[in-house]
Design an enzyme around this catalytic site. Structure first.
Site, PDB file in Angstrom:
ATOM      1  N   ASP A 285       0.184  -1.617   0.136  1.00 34.06           N
ATOM      2  CA  ASP A 285      -0.514   0.128  -0.108  1.00 34.06           C
ATOM      3  C   ASP A 285       0.545   1.279  -0.263  1.00 34.06           C
ATOM      4  O   ASP A 285       1.724   0.774   0.651  1.00 34.06           O
ATOM      5  CB  ASP A 285      -0.823  -0.133   0.796  1.00 34.06           C
ATOM      6  CG  ASP A 285      -2.192   1.171   1.204  1.00 34.06           C
ATOM      7  OD1 ASP A 285      -2.157   1.318   0.376  1.00 34.06           O
ATOM      8  OD2 ASP A 285      -2.191   1.723   2.534  1.00 34.06           O
ATOM      9  N   ASP A 287      -0.535   5.014   0.932  1.00 35.90           N
ATOM     10  CA  ASP A 287      -0.246   6.200   2.192  1.00 35.90           C
ATOM     11  C   ASP A 287      -0.082   5.587   3.428  1.00 35.90           C
ATOM     12  O   ASP A 287      -1.704   4.186   3.643  1.00 35.90           O
ATOM     13  CB  ASP A 287      -1.561   6.888   1.854  1.00 35.90           C
ATOM     14  CG  ASP A 287      -2.202   7.385   0.926  1.00 35.90           C
ATOM     15  OD1 ASP A 287      -1.562   8.607   1.186  1.00 35.90           O
ATOM     16  OD2 ASP A 287      -2.228   7.417  -0.234  1.00 35.90           O
ATOM     17  N   ASP A 468      -1.565  -0.858   5.532  1.00 36.85           N
ATOM     18  CA  ASP A 468      -2.784  -0.764   7.068  1.00 36.85           C
ATOM     19  C   ASP A 468      -3.659   0.282   7.877  1.00 36.85           C
ATOM     20  O   ASP A 468      -3.943   0.703   8.699  1.00 36.85           O
ATOM     21  CB  ASP A 468      -1.341   1.139   7.260  1.00 36.85           C
ATOM     22  CG  ASP A 468      -2.473   2.238   6.550  1.00 36.85           C
ATOM     23  OD1 ASP A 468      -2.371   2.043   5.228  1.00 36.85           O
ATOM     24  OD2 ASP A 468      -2.477   3.213   6.866  1.00 36.85           O
TER      25      ASP A 468
END
Length: 523
Positions: A285, A287, A468
């Site tokens: 991922d 961000d 996250d």
């Protein structure tokens, strides 16, 4: 605003079996059923107008499906909806042709529509549900699936999930055995008897109001409601003991048992041993994983040290960035031409060697996204700090800078827009809501596609996914299915399907750097 709820305390040793509804819990076939019902009643309404010059309120795929159809046997669903419009037809017989104006005739016509949709669109499974069912079977629990549909066994076979259940009770069984449909307890009671487990020693999982009522009346020790339609309070009122958004919340993990997930950096040697002679395939991922979470998305800039690590890894193994951002945007931010980029949660993918994929039906939803964007911009204009970010195949509504007193207004507005556009589904993240096409596609499925497209579905490759956020949980569940590693970045108390954790983006950099060092040493 939907009330927040903590992770339910589902101690597996308290139960000996789990019984699961099929449509809406294990598979996403409820969407096809709803569409088939809408086609049926739209067509029948048009016929009544033409023949009798009499009309009735059109079928609402949200409210009417939930109130009169969901979870009930097919003919009962026909009768229930028609009676809500003060229409009373003869019941007929199950052998009635689809053209006969009887309850059974219309029900058989609905079946024809469903079979057509099933053939053209197929059915997807909820990866988190599959991961949960696999985990409880590994813990020694028995499992059964129940459905009012006569298509259950066909659907299970089609998605390759039939082996996950010790017993199946579907509409064919109900007809053969004379079992009453939901909300009567019969099919849940019968499933428990097939498993030879008293209902009080089993738990049930349902997404329909009639289903949680049926399981409760059957005396199950725990009734879990899965809220796919924004009906948490109704599920509780009909008999659910707890309500969750997704079975990911029940996945047993070290975090779920009160101990933190193992730290991937501290346990790097163990991961390296597990990797052995296999080559990793890295999925990341952006961000919150490669860059810290910032107040505004344009401020998330990749630092040069992380970029160098990604370049080094890309020279030794496959590396893909799988982001909710637009593909072109995240590719520009990372700036490494040799990597694979999957934007819009995997709807848009490019990579070296001419690799290209855009989910085939995604473009059909662009007008709906445009409508949603206009409505959101207009209705949220008076709320300070809110940011409506239009992506090609999604809309993100950021509320990190919104005053706490205004967050409910943002959520209520987003939910209202989503309810008016059933073609879109609402998801969430860290201080962000998103509207995406209601299609069976997510980061987990994008990773599966990439593994096949890049010829990485091999015994000598181990996928590793780092993320996250809520949108990464589908990919973590996918890692569980194929024996890969899921590394969650963030708070150790977070409930996740990942197998390991890293504290922050700094630790991500250190982990990836050690991986690059190891690959360079062994090359």
């Amino acid at each position: 605003m939907k009330q927040l709820h903590s992770k339910p305390n589902l101690t597996l040793t308290c139960y000996r079996a789990g019984v699961f509804d099929l449509d809406g819990v294990v598979t996403d076939s409820a969407r096809l059923h709803c569409l088939a019902w809408q086609r049926l009643f739209d067509a029948y309404r048009a016929e009544r107008v033409e023949q009798d010059r009499v009309s009735f309120a059109a079928f609402d795929p949200n409210e009417d499906y939930r109130r009169y159809i969901d979870g009930k046997p097919r003919y009962e669903g026909v009768r229930s909806f028609l009676e809500s419009r003060m229409i009373h037809l003869p019941f007929g017989t199950p052998q009635d042709s689809a053209d006969r104006e009887t309850v059974c005739g219309l029900g058989n016509r609905k079946q024809r529509f469903f079979e057509q949709l099933l053939a053209s669109q197929g059915v997807e499974v909820f990866a988190s549900s599959i991961a949960f069912i696999e985990s409880i079977r590994a813990a020694g629990l028995k499992t059964a699936v129940v459905s009012s549909s006569k298509n259950a066994r066909v659907v299970l076979t089609g998605v390759g999930a039939h082996h996950l259940f010790d017993a199946v009770v579907d509409g064919i069984d109900s007809e053969r055995l004379g079992l009453n449909g939901k909300p009567h307890p019969d099919i849940f009671s019968h499933a428990a008897s097939l498993l030879a487990i008293p209902p009080e020693r089993a738990f049930a999982v349902e997404d329909a109001l009639s289903g949680v009522e049926a399981a409760s009346r059957a005396g199950f020790g725990l009734v879990v409601g899965v809220d796919r339609a924004g009906q948490r309070e109704d599920l509780l009122a009909h008999g659910a003991d707890i309500v969750i958004d997704d079975l990911i919340e029940l996945l047993p993990s070290e975090a779920a048992q009160g101990a933190p997930l193992p730290d991937a950096l501290a346990g790097f040697d163990g991961i390296a041993e597990r990797l052995g002679h296999r080559l990793p395939a890295i999925f990341l991922d952006y961000d919150g994983t490669l860059t810290p979470i910032v107040a505004r998305p344009e401020l998330a800039i990749l630092d040069e040290a992380m970029r160098l690590i990604l370049k080094r890894l890309g020279q030794r193994c496959s590396v893909a960035i799988v982001s909710g951002r637009d593909r072109a945007n995240v590719a520009e931010l990372v700036g490494i031409g040799s990597l694979v980029y999957a934007g819009s949660h995997g709807f848009d993918i490019t990579g070296p060697g001419g690799l290209h994929m855009q989910y085939e039906r995604a473009a059909e939803f662009l007008p709906h996204l445009a409508t949603a964007e206009t409505q959101l911009q207009q209705r949220l204009a008076g709320i300070r700090g809110v940011l409506v970010e239009r992506k090609r195949f999604a809309i993100a509504i950021h509320y990190r800078l919104v005053a706490e007193s205004d967050v409910d207004r943002v959520l209520t507005t987003v939910e209202s827009v989503a309810e008016g556009l059933p073609q879109l589904r609402r998801t969430g993240g860290k201080k962000v809501f998103e509207l995406r096409p209601r299609l069976p596609w997510d980061k987990g499925k994008a990773v599966f596609w990439l593994l096949e497209a890049l010829d990485l579905s091999q015994a000598d490759v181990m996928p590793i996914y780092l993320g996250d956020d809520e949108t990464d949980e589908d990919a973590f569940a996918a890692m569980r299915e194929i024996g890969g590693l899921g590394l969650f970045v963030g708070d150790a108390s977070q409930v996740t399907a990942a197998s390991h954790r890293l504290s922050d983006t700094v630790c991500v950099g250190r982990f990836l750097e050690r991986l690059a060092d190891m690959l360079e040493t062994h090359s």
